[in-house]
Design a protein around this motif. Structure first.
Motif, PDB file in Angstrom:
ATOM      1  N   SER A  11      68.884 -31.763   2.454  1.00  0.00           N
ATOM      2  CA  SER A  11      68.492 -32.141   1.235  1.00  0.00           C
ATOM      3  C   SER A  11      68.667 -31.570  -0.085  1.00  0.00           C
ATOM      4  O   SER A  11      68.390 -30.375  -0.498  1.00  0.00           O
ATOM      5  CB  SER A  11      67.595 -32.743   1.278  1.00  0.00           C
ATOM      6  OG  SER A  11      67.051 -33.203   2.460  1.00  0.00           O
ATOM      7  N   TYR A  12      69.556 -32.275  -1.182  1.00  0.00           N
ATOM      8  CA  TYR A  12      69.917 -32.377  -2.339  1.00  0.00           C
ATOM      9  C   TYR A  12      69.402 -32.294  -3.588  1.00  0.00           C
ATOM     10  O   TYR A  12      69.354 -33.938  -2.724  1.00  0.00           O
ATOM     11  CB  TYR A  12      71.832 -31.803  -2.175  1.00  0.00           C
ATOM     12  CG  TYR A  12      72.581 -31.198  -1.488  1.00  0.00           C
ATOM     13  CD1 TYR A  12      72.488 -29.738  -2.227  1.00  0.00           C
ATOM     14  CD2 TYR A  12      72.626 -31.305  -0.039  1.00  0.00           C
ATOM     15  CE1 TYR A  12      73.366 -28.500  -1.253  1.00  0.00           C
ATOM     16  CE2 TYR A  12      73.345 -30.051   0.535  1.00  0.00           C
ATOM     17  CZ  TYR A  12      73.647 -28.401   0.053  1.00  0.00           C
ATOM     18  OH  TYR A  12      74.187 -27.687   1.164  1.00  0.00           O
TER      19      TYR A  12
ATOM     20  N   LYS B 128      64.011 -43.916  -6.209  1.00  0.00           N
ATOM     21  CA  LYS B 128      64.770 -43.661  -6.130  1.00  0.00           C
ATOM     22  C   LYS B 128      65.023 -45.334  -5.890  1.00  0.00           C
ATOM     23  O   LYS B 128      66.312 -45.746  -6.590  1.00  0.00           O
ATOM     24  CB  LYS B 128      65.285 -42.653  -5.948  1.00  0.00           C
ATOM     25  CG  LYS B 128      64.912 -41.312  -5.633  1.00  0.00           C
ATOM     26  CD  LYS B 128      65.992 -40.715  -6.924  1.00  0.00           C
ATOM     27  CE  LYS B 128      65.145 -40.627  -7.703  1.00  0.00           C
ATOM     28  NZ  LYS B 128      66.193 -39.659  -9.018  1.00  0.00           N
TER      29      LYS B 128
ATOM     30  N   ALA C 255      63.365 -29.291  -5.854  1.00  0.00           N
ATOM     31  CA  ALA C 255      64.510 -30.024  -4.975  1.00  0.00           C
ATOM     32  C   ALA C 255      63.793 -31.096  -4.032  1.00  0.00           C
ATOM     33  O   ALA C 255      64.657 -30.996  -3.077  1.00  0.00           O
ATOM     34  CB  ALA C 255      64.024 -28.353  -4.126  1.00  0.00           C
ATOM     35  N   THR C 256      62.800 -31.617  -4.110  1.00  0.00           N
ATOM     36  CA  THR C 256      62.751 -33.386  -3.722  1.00  0.00           C
ATOM     37  C   THR C 256      62.899 -34.320  -5.347  1.00  0.00           C
ATOM     38  O   THR C 256      61.899 -35.405  -5.083  1.00  0.00           O
ATOM     39  CB  THR C 256      60.921 -33.455  -4.192  1.00  0.00           C
ATOM     40  OG1 THR C 256      60.623 -31.511  -3.013  1.00  0.00           O
ATOM     41  CG2 THR C 256      59.899 -34.228  -3.100  1.00  0.00           C
ATOM     42  N   ASN C 257      63.811 -34.189  -5.868  1.00  0.00           N
ATOM     43  CA  ASN C 257      64.125 -35.077  -7.177  1.00  0.00           C
ATOM     44  C   ASN C 257      63.438 -35.019  -7.860  1.00  0.00           C
ATOM     45  O   ASN C 257      62.998 -36.433  -8.595  1.00  0.00           O
ATOM     46  CB  ASN C 257      64.212 -36.549  -5.776  1.00  0.00           C
ATOM     47  CG  ASN C 257      65.321 -36.378  -5.591  1.00  0.00           C
ATOM     48  OD1 ASN C 257      66.637 -35.954  -6.185  1.00  0.00           O
ATOM     49  ND2 ASN C 257      66.265 -36.840  -4.276  1.00  0.00           N
TER      50      ASN C 257
END
Ligand SMILES: *[C@@H]1O[C@H](CO)[C@@H](O)[C@H](O)[C@H]1NC(C)=O
Ligand SMILES: *[C@@H]1O[C@H](CO)[C@@H](O)[C@H](O)[C@H]1NC(C)=O
Ligand SMILES: *[C@@H]1O[C@H](CO)[C@@H](O)[C@H](O)[C@H]1NC(C)=O
Length: 487
Positions: A37-38, A278, A320-322
């Motif tokens: 996951s990016y 999101k 890394a979790t947005n």
């Protein structure tokens, strides 16, 4: 023991005593590869939160503040974002007639004031900061005219104003005796109040995308963005720039610095709420206020090197979790266990935070390569062309020092490409309990930051490691991290 037994390829005799069998991570050859996951990286994902009443002191009367912030600007090219707020934002009233930054009295300098006023100069001071600024204003007192008057000055004076908060941790308003919560107060009533205030303040200052909404400390989904979004209509939505949450994980050092604990905290607390924001709005989600232990920190936890490792790991796991930006809170000057710096001493957490800033500097994307289930953390960042730029390796095993044997972890990285060697900077301390204010050795790349000034001291040290067939092994001791520069 389990590790060695599982890895049949390793002969136990090959593994030096005290070193766990190597763990292997493949560096993705370009961003998006490898089923990870990016998350996009903000140009400055680590920020500082200043307690509202203490903000003028930090800026005008704590020498280290400017230098500590500019050290990060030197790494990234961007001044770190700041947020001004906290419990005292809901105790503060705007006084257009005062020429002071803030006016309050306390029985003891270690106390935070129960009530205060601030003048236009407070906002002019915030306007001198060259990085982005979030200003937290009062909703608890239920005096919207006063808050609108303050918001207008903020909009006029703070040239890098990113957003305005309307209330801090409103779930605690009943406990704090805040007038706005004198009737029924629950997530739904608070959400309706936020919707209403966002429209009234946003329209009064004539700006859309201006509100940092949410700002709760209690966990989602009860106190979360998704339930607020469900209450918003189109008018209210346009004023929201992004959503924010707070968190203070707490616990002892051993638990705090545990990577699996941190990864699990971030996943269980935020992953669903961030995804909802999101999907439903496409807007940013930030951690508007955080630090190790609530209430200024715990004396035996927050100033330690273990807390520094947590600071680094937490900031990166959130990124890394947005979660776009994370603001680490700084409270009463002189009474702040978790502060990164003070008048007289540096705090160990600055070292961890700076390692995280160094990892992310100039990068566009981050991914966690580990699944968060062990003591080992691995973060990789990518440049604008999608190439892996740097990797951070964390061995979060607790190390109490005192002459005990210190474990180590070998990380084997593959996919490093056709380079002969890579360089790395080590974040280390004599133990998890090490503290700068007790004279314990803590360093990042061989360097320290000087007490009182935050000026870097010592020669920058890079280790070099040979790469063969695109592969290299790195040893990271218990309670250490290594920042590897891939290009
Ligand atoms: C971050 O958000 C983007 C969409 O905005 C999504 O594509 C990506 O998978 C998210 N990353 C994570 C780690 O959730
Ligand atoms: C600056 O800090 C010192 C030391 O605590 C204090 O005595 C002084 O009043 C402060 N000055 C201002 C302007 O806040
Ligand atoms: C949204 O709700 C507010 C009342 O809270 C109302 O004034 C406004 O007209 C509503 N907007 C829309 C688009 O329904």
């Amino acid at each position: 023991m389990g590790r060695i037994a599982k890895l049949g390829v390793f002969c136990a005799a090959m593994i030096p005593q005290g070193i766990n069998a190597a763990v292997t991570f493949a560096i993705p050859s370009k961003v998006g590869d490898g089923g990870h996951s990016y998350a996009p990286l903000d140009p400055a994902p680590l920020g500082i939160s200043f307690e509202f009443f203490a903000f003028p002191s930090y800026l005008t009367n704590v020498t280290a503040t400017n230098q500590c912030l500019s050290n990060w600007k030197d790494l990234t090219g961007v001044w770190p974002p700041i947020r001004i707020g906290g419990t005292t934002q809901d105790r503060a009233s705007f006084d257009a007639s005062t020429s002071a930054y803030v006016v309050y009295s306390v029985a003891n300098p270690a106390d935070a004031p129960m009530t205060l006023t601030f003048g236009p100069k407070f906002m002019s001071l915030a306007g001198t900061y060259p990085g982005s600024v979030v200003v937290g204003l009062n909703r608890g007192k239920n005096n919207i005219d006063n808050t609108i008057a303050a918001a207008k000055v903020a909009v006029a004076e703070v040239k890098n104003l990113l957003a305005i908060e309307l209330g801090n941790e409103p779930e605690y308003y009943p406990k704090d005796g805040q007038p706005i919560a004198s009737g029924t107060w629950n997530p739904s009533v608070d959400a309706s109040s936020q919707v209403d205030w966002n429209i009234r303040v946003g329209s009064a200052v004539g700006k859309t995308n201006i509100i940092q909404a949410g700002n709760w400390n209690q966990a989602p989904p009860q106190w979360g963005a998704a339930q607020l979004i469900a209450k918003e209509n189109a008018t209210s939505k346009q004023y929201v720039r992004h959503y924010a949450h707070h968190n203070y994980p707490g616990g002892d050092i051993q638990k705090l610095q545990s990577h699996s604990q941190t990864a699990s905290n971030v996943r269980s607390m935020f992953a669903a709420d961030v995804a909802a924001v999101k999907q439903q709005t496409g807007k940013e989600y930030v951690l508007g206020e955080t630090n190790s232990v609530s209430g200024g920190g715990a004396a035996n936890v927050s100033p330690t090197f273990g807390a520094a490792l947590w600071t680094m790991d937490y900031a990166l796991r959130l990124a890394a979790t947005n979660i776009s930006r994370t603001y680490f809170h700084h409270g009463t000057v002189g009474n702040c266990q978790y502060c990164f710096w003070g008048r007289y001493s540096m705090g160990a957490p600055y070292y961890g935070a700076t390692a995280a800033v160094a990892l992310t500097a100039g990068a566009r994307t981050i991914a966690a390569l580990d699944d968060g289930s062990t003591k080992d953390g691995v973060y990789v960042v990518f440049d604008g062309e999608g190439r892996a730029l740097r990797v951070l390796l964390l061995n979060s095993e607790y190390y109490a020092g005192g002459g005990a044997r210190r474990g180590a972890q070998v990380f084997t990285l593959t996919g490093l490409g056709a380079v002969g060697e890579v360089r790395a900077k080590r974040l280390t301390g004599v133990s998890s309990l090490a503290r700068v204010d007790r004279g314990d050795a803590i360093s990042f790349g061989g360097q320290k930051w000087t007490d009182g000034t935050c000026v870097v001291a010592g020669k920058e040290v890079f280790e070099t490691t040979r790469v063969e067939n695109g592969q290299a092994a790195f040893e990271v001791k218990a309670a250490e991290a290594l920042l590897v520069y891939l290009r």
